[in-house]
Design an enzyme around this catalytic site. Structure first.
Site, PDB file in Angstrom:
ATOM      1  N   GLU A 189      36.044  25.045  40.581  1.00  0.00           N
ATOM      2  CA  GLU A 189      35.558  25.549  41.864  1.00  0.00           C
ATOM      3  C   GLU A 189      34.547  26.656  41.639  1.00  0.00           C
ATOM      4  O   GLU A 189      34.607  27.376  40.644  1.00  0.00           O
ATOM      5  CB  GLU A 189      36.720  26.101  42.692  1.00  0.00           C
ATOM      6  N   CYS A 234      29.601  32.932  42.476  1.00  0.00           N
ATOM      7  CA  CYS A 234      30.737  33.216  41.596  1.00  0.00           C
ATOM      8  C   CYS A 234      31.060  31.907  40.885  1.00  0.00           C
ATOM      9  O   CYS A 234      31.472  30.941  41.530  1.00  0.00           O
ATOM     10  CB  CYS A 234      31.909  33.700  42.455  1.00  0.00           C
ATOM     11  N   CYS A 278      42.356  28.065  32.745  1.00  0.00           N
ATOM     12  CA  CYS A 278      42.240  29.246  31.889  1.00  0.00           C
ATOM     13  C   CYS A 278      43.506  29.340  31.044  1.00  0.00           C
ATOM     14  O   CYS A 278      44.601  29.068  31.534  1.00  0.00           O
ATOM     15  CB  CYS A 278      42.074  30.512  32.724  1.00  0.00           C
ATOM     16  N   CYS A 290      47.465  35.144  32.887  1.00  0.00           N
ATOM     17  CA  CYS A 290      47.791  36.337  33.688  1.00  0.00           C
ATOM     18  C   CYS A 290      48.678  35.888  34.856  1.00  0.00           C
ATOM     19  O   CYS A 290      48.287  34.992  35.623  1.00  0.00           O
ATOM     20  CB  CYS A 290      46.524  37.010  34.196  1.00  0.00           C
ATOM     21  N   CYS A 294      47.472  35.370  38.677  1.00  0.00           N
ATOM     22  CA  CYS A 294      46.222  34.628  38.926  1.00  0.00           C
ATOM     23  C   CYS A 294      46.516  33.135  39.033  1.00  0.00           C
ATOM     24  O   CYS A 294      47.148  32.552  38.149  1.00  0.00           O
ATOM     25  CB  CYS A 294      45.262  34.909  37.776  1.00  0.00           C
ATOM     26  N   CYS A 327      39.122  36.369  44.532  1.00  0.00           N
ATOM     27  CA  CYS A 327      39.491  36.577  43.126  1.00  0.00           C
ATOM     28  C   CYS A 327      40.877  36.035  42.826  1.00  0.00           C
ATOM     29  O   CYS A 327      41.842  36.361  43.504  1.00  0.00           O
ATOM     30  CB  CYS A 327      39.513  38.058  42.796  1.00  0.00           C
TER      31      CYS A 327
HETATM   32  N1  SAH Z   1      38.903  35.591  33.413  1.00  0.00           N
HETATM   33  C1  SAH Z   1      38.046  36.621  33.814  1.00  0.00           C
HETATM   34  C2  SAH Z   1      37.170  36.263  34.991  1.00  0.00           C
HETATM   35  C3  SAH Z   1      37.776  35.456  36.091  1.00  0.00           C
HETATM   36  S1  SAH Z   1      38.991  36.248  37.066  1.00  0.00           S
HETATM   37  C4  SAH Z   1      38.836  37.889  34.071  1.00  0.00           C
HETATM   38  O1  SAH Z   1      40.049  37.819  34.160  1.00  0.00           O
HETATM   39  O2  SAH Z   1      38.199  38.930  34.135  1.00  0.00           O
HETATM   40  C5  SAH Z   1      38.019  37.351  38.074  1.00  0.00           C
HETATM   41  C6  SAH Z   1      38.746  38.590  38.527  1.00  0.00           C
HETATM   42  O3  SAH Z   1      39.785  38.262  39.471  1.00  0.00           O
HETATM   43  C7  SAH Z   1      39.440  39.335  37.407  1.00  0.00           C
HETATM   44  O4  SAH Z   1      39.195  40.707  37.502  1.00  0.00           O
HETATM   45  C8  SAH Z   1      40.892  38.998  37.659  1.00  0.00           C
HETATM   46  O5  SAH Z   1      41.768  39.926  37.077  1.00  0.00           O
HETATM   47  C9  SAH Z   1      40.954  39.007  39.151  1.00  0.00           C
HETATM   48  N2  SAH Z   1      42.131  38.364  39.731  1.00  0.00           N
HETATM   49  C10 SAH Z   1      42.841  37.331  39.219  1.00  0.00           C
HETATM   50  N3  SAH Z   1      43.852  37.004  40.057  1.00  0.00           N
HETATM   51  C11 SAH Z   1      43.781  37.835  41.119  1.00  0.00           C
HETATM   52  C12 SAH Z   1      44.532  37.978  42.327  1.00  0.00           C
HETATM   53  N4  SAH Z   1      45.553  37.173  42.612  1.00  0.00           N
HETATM   54  N5  SAH Z   1      44.145  38.934  43.186  1.00  0.00           N
HETATM   55  C13 SAH Z   1      43.108  39.729  42.930  1.00  0.00           C
HETATM   56  N6  SAH Z   1      42.348  39.644  41.812  1.00  0.00           N
HETATM   57  C14 SAH Z   1      42.671  38.706  40.912  1.00  0.00           C
HETATM   58 FE1  SF4 Z   2      42.247  33.696  33.226  1.00  0.00          FE
HETATM   59 FE2  SF4 Z   2      42.966  34.398  35.657  1.00  0.00          FE
HETATM   60 FE3  SF4 Z   2      43.591  35.971  33.583  1.00  0.00          FE
HETATM   61 FE4  SF4 Z   2      41.000  35.761  34.375  1.00  0.00          FE
HETATM   62  S1  SF4 Z   2      42.714  36.622  35.557  1.00  0.00           S
HETATM   63  S2  SF4 Z   2      41.814  35.676  32.288  1.00  0.00           S
HETATM   64  S3  SF4 Z   2      40.966  33.609  35.063  1.00  0.00           S
HETATM   65  S4  SF4 Z   2      44.367  33.878  33.950  1.00  0.00           S
END
Ligand code: SAH
Ligand code: SF4
Length: 397
Positions: A117, A130, A137, A141, A144, A368
């Site tokens: 997406e 974006c 991934c 985390c 996410c 995000c």
């Molecule tokens: N993998 C990279 C980029 C993609 S995620 C990273 O983690 O930086 C983009 C941003 O969204 C990151 O800062 C991530 O920590 C944040 N993010 C992920 N899940 C989220 C959530 N549920 N609510 C708010 N921000 C989130």
């Molecule tokens: Fe991957 Fe989501 Fe962690 Fe970014 S925040 S590194 S997209 S698992």
């Protein structure tokens, strides 16, 4: 995703075949190649080299992706060139819009069926894409949505660039409800960890910033690469001679909590990742953006704000607080607004510039951490494939 994979900095060429001859990797596209490479590819097809510039002008200059519209290239040559350099990489499966058309999310199917997406956001002064750098991934985390399904595969350079060119074309057609018609910014904050797909992402940045017809001509300063903190790749990026903005997803100032929220922290600790960020800032002259998703009663305590303030004070840094966006099955909530304000106040009192990110795209699961690339939309199981429109809920600002 293992750490070994994360450190592979040179990818196999796009279009390469596996031992039994089937092409598994995405087909080669002109956006995988610089202009010299395109000239060589065109010559190898028995065509005159200027055709490389002609195709590039259509794709990067006029934002035309369909070979049928490149009518100044004679029919037979066009077919040959299109077959070799302009394969269809992204097929839109679903497009959703909200904010009166100023926020758009597209679900794409890739050549092998993988889904990704990307989101386009129009603001009064800018239009930002974006983009995704991986299908899924592997960083895991727990807050996410992308991380929950694991890694499917890396995207090729052209699969990344094509997301931007598609959106740039959409903006140029005036589809952004009165917002500027020129796409100006790109953030690698979609699906995937960009620095785990380092070589292709850096190539994509080169394509996006090279002047037309070699590339899209965006400013390096208008590109943000967001990372979970893969230290060796951050150090390579600092040496890559690209003045892109680095965003570091920190989310906790202490290793105990960061080990849980950002599992890659078990390999590269807070002190080490911040050191790499400061080296990046010193080398590029660019302020690093520290991303911090505020999670209720998990990482939003006053003492953590103070600790973060001490770590960042007098550094070339800016904090972006992100209200946690809801994801399926997550046990966590966003912090209360009063707690969010207090967290920001403490950081500012420590002299750290701090902003709270808007939750743009939340209604269409485009904010995000909400990108999960499923063909069945969450909460509406029989409402799949092409659909547009926002859910009723309005994003809090
Ligand atoms: N993998 C990279 C980029 C993609 S995620 C990273 O983690 O930086 C983009 C941003 O969204 C990151 O800062 C991530 O920590 C944040 N993010 C992920 N899940 C989220 C959530 N549920 N609510 C708010 N921000 C989130
Ligand atoms: Fe991957 Fe989501 Fe962690 Fe970014 S925040 S590194 S997209 S698992």
């Amino acid at each position: 995703m293992t750490m070994q994979q994360a450190l592979v900095l040179t990818p196999a060429p796009a279009g390469a075949a596996d031992p039994d001859g089937r092409t598994r990797r995405p087909p080669r596209h002109l956006a995988d190649l610089d202009l010299a490479g395109r000239r060589r590819a065109v010559a190898a097809l028995g065509e005159r080299e200027f055709r490389a510039t002609q195709l590039s002008h259509h794709y990067f200059g006029r934002l035309v992706r369909d070979p049928a519209s490149m009518t100044d290239v004679p029919g037979a040559a066009r077919e040959r060139l299109a077959g070799a350099l302009l394969p269809t990489l992204l097929t839109p499966v679903r497009e959703q819009a909200c904010d009166g058309g100023a926020t758009r999310k597209t679900l794409w199917r890739l050549h092998d069926g993988a889904l990704v997406e990307s989101v386009l956001m129009g603001y009064p002064d800018r239009v930002t894409a974006c983009v995704s750098s991986q299908a899924g991934c592997g960083m895991g985390c727990p807050f996410c949505a992308t991380g929950q399904a694991g890694l499917t595969r890396n995207l090729s350079t052209a699969e990344i660039v094509d997301q931007v060119v598609w959106f740039a074309g959409l903006a140029a057609r005036g589809d952004m409800s009165g917002r500027p018609d020129r796409l100006s910014h790109v953030v690698f904050m979609g699906m995937g960890e960009p620095l785990a797909n380092y070589a292709r992402v850096v190539e994509a940045v080169r394509r996006l910033t090279a002047p037309a017809p070699e590339g899209l001509g965006l400013s390096q300063r208008h590109i943000t690469v967001s990372t979970v903190g893969i230290v060796p790749a951050m150090r390579h990026l600092a040496e890559a001679d690209l003045a892109v903005t680095l965003a570091l997803s920190l989310h906790a100032p202490d290793d105990d909590l960061r080990d849980e929220l950002v599992p890659v922290n078990q390999r590269w600790k807070v002190a080490e990742v911040l050191e790499a960020a400061w080296d990046y800032a010193a080398r590029t002259g660019r302020r690093v953006s520290i991303e911090y998703a505020l999670i209720k009663d998990v990482n939003d305590q006053g003492w953590r704000a103070d600790l973060l303030g001490r770590l960042l004070a007098s550094r070339r840094a800016h904090v972006n607080l992100i209200p946690l966006n809801p994801t399926p099955g997550s046990r966590w909530d966003a912090s209360d607004k009063a707690v969010e304000r207090e967290f920001a106040r403490r950081l500012r009192a420590a002299g750290v510039p701090t902003t709270v990110r808007d939750t743009r795209g939340r209604e269409i699961d485009g904010a995000c951490g909400q990108l999960a690339a499923s063909e069945v939309e969450r909460g509406s199981a029989n409402d799949h494939l092409v659909r547009s429109g926002c859910r009723g809920r309005k994003a809090e600002q």
